[in-house]
Write a protein that holds these residues in place. Structure first.
Motif, PDB file in Angstrom:
ATOM      1  N   LEU A 174      52.540 185.852  34.390  1.00  0.00           N
ATOM      2  CA  LEU A 174      53.972 186.212  34.602  1.00  0.00           C
ATOM      3  C   LEU A 174      55.002 186.568  34.398  1.00  0.00           C
ATOM      4  O   LEU A 174      56.183 187.539  34.295  1.00  0.00           O
ATOM      5  CB  LEU A 174      53.999 184.615  35.704  1.00  0.00           C
ATOM      6  N   ASP A 175      55.322 185.828  33.245  1.00  0.00           N
ATOM      7  CA  ASP A 175      56.191 185.579  31.409  1.00  0.00           C
ATOM      8  C   ASP A 175      56.232 187.818  31.064  1.00  0.00           C
ATOM      9  O   ASP A 175      57.492 188.292  31.435  1.00  0.00           O
ATOM     10  CB  ASP A 175      56.513 185.401  30.680  1.00  0.00           C
ATOM     11  N   ARG A 176      55.198 188.164  31.183  1.00  0.00           N
ATOM     12  CA  ARG A 176      55.224 189.432  30.879  1.00  0.00           C
ATOM     13  C   ARG A 176      55.365 190.485  31.570  1.00  0.00           C
ATOM     14  O   ARG A 176      55.617 191.813  31.805  1.00  0.00           O
ATOM     15  CB  ARG A 176      53.501 190.158  30.010  1.00  0.00           C
ATOM     16  N   LEU A 177      54.854 190.281  33.192  1.00  0.00           N
ATOM     17  CA  LEU A 177      55.309 190.827  34.351  1.00  0.00           C
ATOM     18  C   LEU A 177      57.203 191.147  34.836  1.00  0.00           C
ATOM     19  O   LEU A 177      57.369 191.503  35.146  1.00  0.00           O
ATOM     20  CB  LEU A 177      54.160 190.979  35.668  1.00  0.00           C
ATOM     21  N   GLY A 178      57.216 189.603  34.012  1.00  0.00           N
ATOM     22  CA  GLY A 178      59.217 189.519  34.222  1.00  0.00           C
ATOM     23  C   GLY A 178      58.662 188.769  35.912  1.00  0.00           C
ATOM     24  O   GLY A 178      60.125 189.143  36.601  1.00  0.00           O
ATOM     25  N   ILE A 179      58.107 188.384  36.267  1.00  0.00           N
ATOM     26  CA  ILE A 179      58.053 187.728  37.455  1.00  0.00           C
ATOM     27  C   ILE A 179      57.983 185.849  37.148  1.00  0.00           C
ATOM     28  O   ILE A 179      57.272 185.464  36.024  1.00  0.00           O
ATOM     29  CB  ILE A 179      57.152 187.304  38.228  1.00  0.00           C
ATOM     30  N   LYS A 180      59.579 185.282  37.572  1.00  0.00           N
ATOM     31  CA  LYS A 180      59.446 183.903  37.124  1.00  0.00           C
ATOM     32  C   LYS A 180      58.668 182.926  38.081  1.00  0.00           C
ATOM     33  O   LYS A 180      58.089 183.182  39.203  1.00  0.00           O
ATOM     34  CB  LYS A 180      60.705 183.047  37.109  1.00  0.00           C
TER      35      LYS A 180
END
Lengths: 174, 84
Positions: free
Chosen positions: B78-84
């Motif tokens: 999720l961090d690397r997709l930019g999703i919190k």
């Protein structure tokens, strides 16, 4: 023949990575109960399955009728997979535009998603790799929007984009 | 204040317990949560077999350890997709 092999290998890799991400996200939902993971996981799962369908169209030498049916499925289901993934960035109902409108709109929304990802992600190289993946997929759609006969090259770009995203998110950090 | 997803909260709780058993007050400070909310989450984690209680101490079970590693993997995606 070599072109077909490269195409098939890329799609198998894209499909495997996409399904791996989907399963990991679903496990995350089961462990944490965070419901927002379900559409995201479903999007990656659907995309992964569709990559396999695309191989069937390109490699399996299907009859003209089967080819048209599979293309029809891809053209309708892939935007649904995008919508499920993009909802995590854009919120509902914006991603529905991808389903309802043609390739050019998909390209635009994927481009915007790449910019959002670039702004939100912290740390290199993920900050550039993930958005780059979205932009490569957008390029694939833009290509197909301008030249509908360039399906194979558009498909190649879409697979390459998905692989870029999948590698960025699943690679082990040092 | 930054919004934290349920996954992030559970990650922070398990990350603290990964270091060793903790009292609820200590855990609340580590996970940056009010005690009443932490207790509700701990009850759910206990029902799932991820944590256990030993007197005043909360500890992580083997299942909790596996779950923590898996949640870490999801959080990284999720961090690397930019999703919190």
């Amino acid at each position: 023949m070599i072109k077909v092999l490269i195409f098939a290998s890329l799609n198998v890799l894209a499909s495997t990575l996409s399904i791996y991400i989907a399963i990991t996200l679903l496990r995350g939902y089961l462990l944490s109960g965070q419901r927002s993971l379900i559409p995201l996981a479903s999007g990656f799962l659907l995309y992964g399955v569709l990559c396999l369908a695309a191989i069937a169209v390109m490699v399996g030498n299907p009859t003209r009728r089967a080819f048209i049916h599979t293309r029809f499925l891809l053209d309708w289901l892939r935007p649904i997979a995008y919508a499920l993934i993009l909802a995590a960035y854009l919120g509902w109902p914006a991603p529905l535009l991808v389903v309802l409108l043609p390739n050019g709109v998909s390209a635009g929304l994927l481009g915007i998603t790449g910019v959002l990802a670039f702004l939100r992600i912290e740390g290199w190289p993920w900050r550039i790799l993930t958005p780059l993946g979205f932009w490569i997929i957008a390029l694939g759609h833009a290509l197909e929007a301008t030249d509908p006969t360039a399906f194979a090259y558009a498909e190649l770009l879409r697979s390459a984009g998905l692989i870029t995203i999948a590698v960025a998110v699943s690679a082990q950090a040092k | 204040m930054k919004y934290r997803s349920r996954l992030s909260i559970i990650h922070d709780i398990l990350a603290s317990l990964y270091e060793g058993p903790k009292r609820v007050s200590h855990l609340a400070r580590d996970a940056n949560l009010p005690v009443d909310r932490l207790n509700r989450i701990l009850e759910a984690l206990e029902a799932d077999g991820m944590v256990g209680r030993d007197g005043p101490l909360i500890y992580m079970t083997e299942r909790g350890r596996d779950a923590f590693l898996e949640i870490k993997r999801v959080k990284r995606i999720l961090d690397r997709l930019g999703i919190k």
